[in-house]
Design an enzyme around this catalytic site. Structure first.
Site, PDB file in Angstrom:
ATOM      1  N   ASP A   1     -15.175   3.848   9.282  1.00 56.14           N
ATOM      2  CA  ASP A   1     -13.759   3.747   8.934  1.00 56.14           C
ATOM      3  C   ASP A   1     -13.063   2.791   9.902  1.00 56.14           C
ATOM      4  O   ASP A   1     -13.481   2.650  11.050  1.00 56.14           O
ATOM      5  CB  ASP A   1     -13.132   5.147   9.016  1.00 56.14           C
ATOM      6  CG  ASP A   1     -11.722   5.178   8.462  1.00 56.14           C
ATOM      7  OD1 ASP A   1     -11.356   4.273   7.691  1.00 56.14           O
ATOM      8  OD2 ASP A   1     -10.977   6.131   8.794  1.00 56.14           O
TER       9      ASP A   1
ATOM     10  N   GLN B   1      -4.814  -5.514   9.388  1.00 56.12           N
ATOM     11  CA  GLN B   1      -4.312  -4.460  10.272  1.00 56.12           C
ATOM     12  C   GLN B   1      -5.122  -4.377  11.570  1.00 56.12           C
ATOM     13  O   GLN B   1      -5.163  -3.337  12.219  1.00 56.12           O
ATOM     14  CB  GLN B   1      -4.326  -3.113   9.554  1.00 56.12           C
ATOM     15  CG  GLN B   1      -3.405  -3.070   8.334  1.00 56.12           C
ATOM     16  CD  GLN B   1      -3.339  -1.703   7.702  1.00 56.12           C
ATOM     17  OE1 GLN B   1      -2.861  -0.748   8.303  1.00 56.12           O
ATOM     18  NE2 GLN B   1      -3.834  -1.597   6.484  1.00 56.12           N
TER      19      GLN B   1
END
Length: 752
Positions: A224, A255
């Protein structure tokens, strides 16, 4: 429950394609966690994969728990058998089992940042170095960066470039400190956070039988927030997956905002190069934000060159425009933001928990906090002092750690004279020096103290040793809670805190009781198979900042840095301090890569918003004790003007700030005169900052010179003001009109 029916087409494809290297590019608010959890559930339920053969790596325990809970709703209790957790917790589990191969005890201590810096401070002192030059924080970060790049102390000392950098920075002994620190940690049977990664990589490099064991055991690896991984994390994952290549990474390059922690964006940008047969899925539908917010964010991130192509869109409502608040000063900015929050809450029947104020640096919270307090608005600051960083908590934890590992130098130094037992710093230094000089452990010195120590401290040391021999037995015979309670009571810590009847003393006593409550809760948790003190301490040592946020008061506005806000969402978002040299930070303007990371940080801030977003800046701000003139951030120009409007209701230029005297009035009127007399800037510009932009020495700047600015482009100096402490230049820019710039801050390239 048919979990596949809950997914859109792109999400479903990412879930059912389970074999081979896979990358899921997940835009903000696109359902990343749902895809990752259902992919794991699909492996177990439809593909028949044993959960013991699946590893899922996250960056917070909170994220891991949320994923495990979701998976459990699909596959049941089998989800508890997954190798799931943070990189550090999963790799610590491997190292516990294989520690002997690296020469560590299985119950090795995990040093937190404070422990590491404390040890470094002692080493710097012992080496006779100047702590003002070798600041523990700077040294710690240097060593951490080396480990994240898989540079051992031996390789560090053998690297002329690294040694040359240290010499030029007037810290030539940095490599020696790294060596001493690594040796002392090893001798103490301790690993710091970076060692949990560094030593896992070392284990797999030097002990192929261990690598082979885990390659056969772990058949599927899922990562993740892949954009946040560093070089070391990626290398370990690649080794684990090299047999089957069943690796799935999920992330969003837009991000990637943690380069200062060692995160390497090239891991995600170049992933396809490492796996040519990679299958890529793009999650481009945003379920979080309005169309305006999504399009505004897209217009910002589009300015970055280094990125993976994607087109984020949403079917949500169009929503309100992005609102820009202009303030005269930072205090005025705080007042305007607080007023806006109050009025928006009352008009739309919202809760204060629907609001967040985001800033680039922690120091910016002061003006916001003062304004909220004046309006009696409750708030919480995320990222303050953690519960587990409080002195009394660290004191008891040090006792618990030393009861398990008597070689732990950091814990020994903390507790040896706590409560006071007549063992001073001089005696402690003698013990540590004796251990180092004779190549033995601190515990060996303590057990044979009469050979090294004389005087009154000897009896106290003997009592200390006897006490810890008893504590050792407690940890072996009892669970974490019973052992901890006996140690807290037997050490005298509980009694000393209980007898302090001051407000602070009562608070410290309650905090220690809360720690014992947490240990009891851990022991009573049916999902915790290992109830030992060692297992509890490992879990505590790996808690992250987000994991500790337990304040769920529905009537509090949240204040936090943008870095802390990643992964969160709020209905109403205020981003404050959008000024040059603050956001983007002056520290992040030396290269395009740094500037693009700052822009990604701005993108993250915008995409936290569900319904409304407000941006604010001040024309003056106190920084480092001086009032500075500020110019709006270049990032405001990155937003497509169709999606932004200047607030008229909350304009700081319409009213003077709450300050007395002629200065405040003249400041406001002066700014208003400047705004009226300055030609309106063009809304668009063809200028792009060249990659080779290098500022000139502005001490030679004169009227009539042609200059170039990294934001405003080309212009001509029409007036020089050298009357004050700071030289100023008024420049007529081709595309942005007249600007008056402070030359101590402005970056200008002179062309004639």
């Amino acid at each position: 429950m048919d979990y596949l029916e809950q997914l859109n087409e792109a999400q479903r494809e990412g879930v059912v394609h389970t074999e081979g290297p896979t990358m899921i590019i997940a835009g903000a608010g696109s359902g990343k966690t749902r895809v990752l959890t259902y992919r794991i559930a699909h492996l177990i339920r439809e593909k028949g994969v044993d959960p013991f053969n699946i590893m899922a790596l996250t960056f917070t325990n909170k994220a891991a728990k949320e994923m495990r809970d979701r998976i459990e709703t699909v596959v049941g209790a089998e989800a508890r058998n997954l190798w799931m957790g943070t990189f550090h917790s999963v790799f610590a589990r491997i190292l516990r089992a294989e520690a002997n191969l690296l020469g560590y005890p299985n119950n090795f201590t995990i040093y937190d940042t404070d422990d590491s810096k404390s040890l470094l401070k002692n080493i710097i002192k012992e080496l006779g170095l100047d702590e003002a030059v070798y600041k523990p924080n700077v040294v710690y970060n240097r060593i951490s960066a080396a480990k994240n790049r898989l540079i051992s102390w031996q390789a560090y000392l053998a690297n002329p470039e690294l040694m040359g950098d240290d010499a030029s920075n007037m810290r030539p002994e940095m490599g020696k400190i790294y060596k001493t620190y690594a040796q002392r940690c090893f001798k103490a049977g301790a690993m710091d956070f970076d060692d949990l990664l560094f030593n896992t990589d070392k284990l797999f490099n030097e002990h192929l039988e261990a690598l082979n064991k885990y390659q056969h055991r772990i058949q599927y690896v899922l990562v993740d927030e892949f954009q946040d991984t560093n070089l070391c994390q990626y290398f370990i994952v690649r080794k684990l997956c090299s047999m089957r290549e069943n690796i799935c990474v999920v992330g969003d390059d837009a991000q990637s905002i943690y380069a200062f922690r060692g995160a390497d964006i090239t891991n995600i940008l170049n992933f396809e190069r490492d796996y040519p047969d990679l299958k890529i899925f793009k999650l481009e539908q945003n379920y979080r934000s309005t169309q305006t917010i999504v399009e505004a964010a897209n217009s910002v991130i589009r300015k970055n060159r280094a990125q993976l192509p994607k087109n984020i869109w949403t079917a949500n409502e169009e929503g309100n425009l992005v609102e820009l608040i202009k303030a005269v000063s930072d205090n005025e900015e705080g007042r305007l933001v607080a007023t806006s929050i109050f009025e928006e809450k009352m008009q739309h029947q919202l809760k204060f928990s629907d609001f967040v104020v985001l800033y680039r640096t922690n120091s910016q919270s002061r003006a916001i906090e003062e304004a909220l307090r004046r309006m009696n608005i409750k708030y919480k600051v995320v990222g303050g002092l953690s519960f587990y960083q409080r002195k009394e908590i660290k004191d008891l934890l040090a006792y618990l750690r030393f009861a398990l590992n008597q070689n732990d130098e950091a814990s020994f130094r903390r507790i040896i004279n706590l409560p006071k037992r007549g063992i001073g710093d001089t005696t402690v230094d003698k013990i540590v020096v004796a251990a180092n000089d004779h190549g033995i452990s601190i515990w060996d010195v303590l057990q044979n103290a009469s050979s090294f120590i004389s005087g009154r401290a000897l009896a106290a040391i003997d009592e200390f040793v006897t006490m810890f021999k008893r504590f050792q037995l407690e940890t072996q015979r009892k669970d974490a809670y019973d052992a901890s309670y006996e140690i807290a009571k037997g050490s005298g810590l509980l009694r000393e805190l209980y007898e302090d009847k001051t407000v602070e003393g009562l608070s410290r006593y309650e905090n220690v009781q809360e720690l014992l409550n947490a240990i009891k809760e851990y022991v009573d948790d049916p999902e915790k198979a290992d109830k030992s003190l060692g297992a509890f301490l490992q879990e505590v040592s790996l808690i992250t900042g987000q994991d500790e946020d337990k304040d769920k008061d529905p009537e509090k506005v949240t204040l936090m840095t943008i870095h802390m806000a990643k992964g969160l969402e709020f209905k109403y978002v205020y981003v404050v301090g959008l000024e040059e040299d603050l956001f983007p930070s002056q520290m992040m303007l030396s290269s395009r890569a740094e500037l693009e990371e700052e822009r990604r940080l701005f993108y993250v801030a915008i995409t936290r918003a569900q319904k409304r977003i407000f941006l604010s800046y001040a024309l003056t701000r106190y920084r480092f004790g001086r009032l500075k003139n500020c110019e709006p951030s270049r990032f405001l120009d990155d937003i497509d003007q169709r999606f932004i409007k200047v607030s008229t209701k909350f304009s700081g230029l319409e009213s003077a700030p709450r300050a007395s005297g002629n200065y405040a009035r003249s400041l406001v009127s002066g700014i208003q005169r400047t705004l009226k007399s300055t030609p309106a800037p063009k809304t668009t510009s063809s200028y792009t900052t060249p990659s080779d932009f290098t500022p000139s020495d502005t001490t030679v700047l004169k009227e009539g010179m042609r200059v170039e600015h990294p934001k405003f482009g080309y212009g001509k100096v029409i007036h020089m003001d050298e009357s004050g402490a700071d030289r100023k230049a008024k420049i007529a820019f081709d595309d942005f009109g007249e600007k008056t710039l402070l030359l101590s801050f402005a970056k200008l390239r002179i062309h004639n």
